[in-house]
Scaffold this motif. Structure first.
Motif, PDB file in Angstrom:
ATOM      1  N   THR A 119       0.820  -1.217   0.000  1.00  0.00           N
ATOM      2  CA  THR A 119       0.000   0.000   0.000  1.00  0.00           C
ATOM      3  C   THR A 119       0.848   1.258   0.000  1.00  0.00           C
ATOM      4  O   THR A 119       0.319   2.372   0.122  1.00  0.00           O
ATOM      5  CB  THR A 119      -0.939   0.029   1.223  1.00  0.00           C
ATOM      6  OG1 THR A 119      -0.153   0.090   2.425  1.00  0.00           O
ATOM      7  CG2 THR A 119      -1.835  -1.194   1.258  1.00  0.00           C
ATOM      8  N   TYR A 120       2.161   1.102  -0.103  1.00  0.00           N
ATOM      9  CA  TYR A 120       3.085   2.232  -0.083  1.00  0.00           C
ATOM     10  C   TYR A 120       3.747   2.453  -1.435  1.00  0.00           C
ATOM     11  O   TYR A 120       4.210   1.506  -2.075  1.00  0.00           O
ATOM     12  CB  TYR A 120       4.189   2.012   0.956  1.00  0.00           C
ATOM     13  CG  TYR A 120       3.724   2.117   2.391  1.00  0.00           C
ATOM     14  CD1 TYR A 120       3.202   1.013   3.050  1.00  0.00           C
ATOM     15  CD2 TYR A 120       3.816   3.314   3.079  1.00  0.00           C
ATOM     16  CE1 TYR A 120       2.780   1.109   4.357  1.00  0.00           C
ATOM     17  CE2 TYR A 120       3.403   3.413   4.397  1.00  0.00           C
ATOM     18  CZ  TYR A 120       2.882   2.307   5.029  1.00  0.00           C
ATOM     19  OH  TYR A 120       2.462   2.405   6.332  1.00  0.00           O
TER      20      TYR A 120
ATOM     21  N   TRP B 115       2.732   1.758  -5.859  1.00  0.00           N
ATOM     22  CA  TRP B 115       2.514   0.583  -5.026  1.00  0.00           C
ATOM     23  C   TRP B 115       2.590  -0.726  -5.814  1.00  0.00           C
ATOM     24  O   TRP B 115       3.058  -1.737  -5.303  1.00  0.00           O
ATOM     25  CB  TRP B 115       1.149   0.677  -4.334  1.00  0.00           C
ATOM     26  CG  TRP B 115       0.010   0.502  -5.276  1.00  0.00           C
ATOM     27  CD1 TRP B 115      -0.584   1.459  -6.054  1.00  0.00           C
ATOM     28  CD2 TRP B 115      -0.673  -0.721  -5.580  1.00  0.00           C
ATOM     29  NE1 TRP B 115      -1.573   0.917  -6.822  1.00  0.00           N
ATOM     30  CE2 TRP B 115      -1.660  -0.421  -6.548  1.00  0.00           C
ATOM     31  CE3 TRP B 115      -0.551  -2.039  -5.125  1.00  0.00           C
ATOM     32  CZ2 TRP B 115      -2.509  -1.396  -7.068  1.00  0.00           C
ATOM     33  CZ3 TRP B 115      -1.390  -3.003  -5.630  1.00  0.00           C
ATOM     34  CH2 TRP B 115      -2.354  -2.678  -6.595  1.00  0.00           C
TER      35      TRP B 115
ATOM     36  N   SER C 123      -1.793   4.256  -2.242  1.00  0.00           N
ATOM     37  CA  SER C 123      -2.064   3.066  -3.047  1.00  0.00           C
ATOM     38  C   SER C 123      -2.665   3.442  -4.396  1.00  0.00           C
ATOM     39  O   SER C 123      -3.399   2.656  -4.999  1.00  0.00           O
ATOM     40  CB  SER C 123      -2.986   2.111  -2.283  1.00  0.00           C
ATOM     41  OG  SER C 123      -4.178   2.785  -1.909  1.00  0.00           O
TER      42      SER C 123
END
Length: 125
Positions: free
Chosen positions: A30-31, A52, A101
């Motif tokens: 999610t990064y 992401w 994300s």
């Protein structure tokens, strides 16, 4: 998320290195991830970023065509393959994570939420 960069070292001009940045936790995917460097006596400089999913990337003009950023979400790791290294690439390289994300890739250092410790890359002439 905690980040651990590795892979730095001493290399001759024209050589290659691959940096790795391992992330803790189960939310790595999610990064957005980035690499930022700081040369001796200079400020921080954006190097490369990846979104992401790994399908959107961006590079500083100074490294475009020589460096490649990639990520393996199954291994919670982001990489920076550095080829055709130049003495001016000498710096401490930091990996950083941005909670995002979307397909956005962060060029601004202020966008990053978490930072790892640096790994030193020295390129001799």
């Amino acid at each position: 998320v905690q980040l651990q960069a590795s892979g730095g070292g001493l290399v001759q001009a024209g050589g290659s290195l691959r940096l790795s940045c391992a992330a803790s936790g189960r939310t790595f995917s999610t990064y957005g991830m980035g690499w930022i460097r700081q040369a001796p006596g200079k400020g921080q400089e954006f190097v490369a970023a990846v979104n992401w999913s790994g399908d959107n990337t961006d590079y500083a003009d100074s490294v475009k065509g020589r460096f490649t950023i990639s990520r393996d979400n199954a291994k919670n790791t982001v990489y920076l393959q550095m080829n055709s290294l130049k003495p001016e690439d000498t710096a401490v390289y930091y990996c950083a994570a941005q909670k995002d994300s979307t397909n956005h890739v962060a060029r601004s250092i202020q966008e990053y939420d978490f930072w790892g410790q640096g790994t030193l890359v020295t390129v001799s002439s």
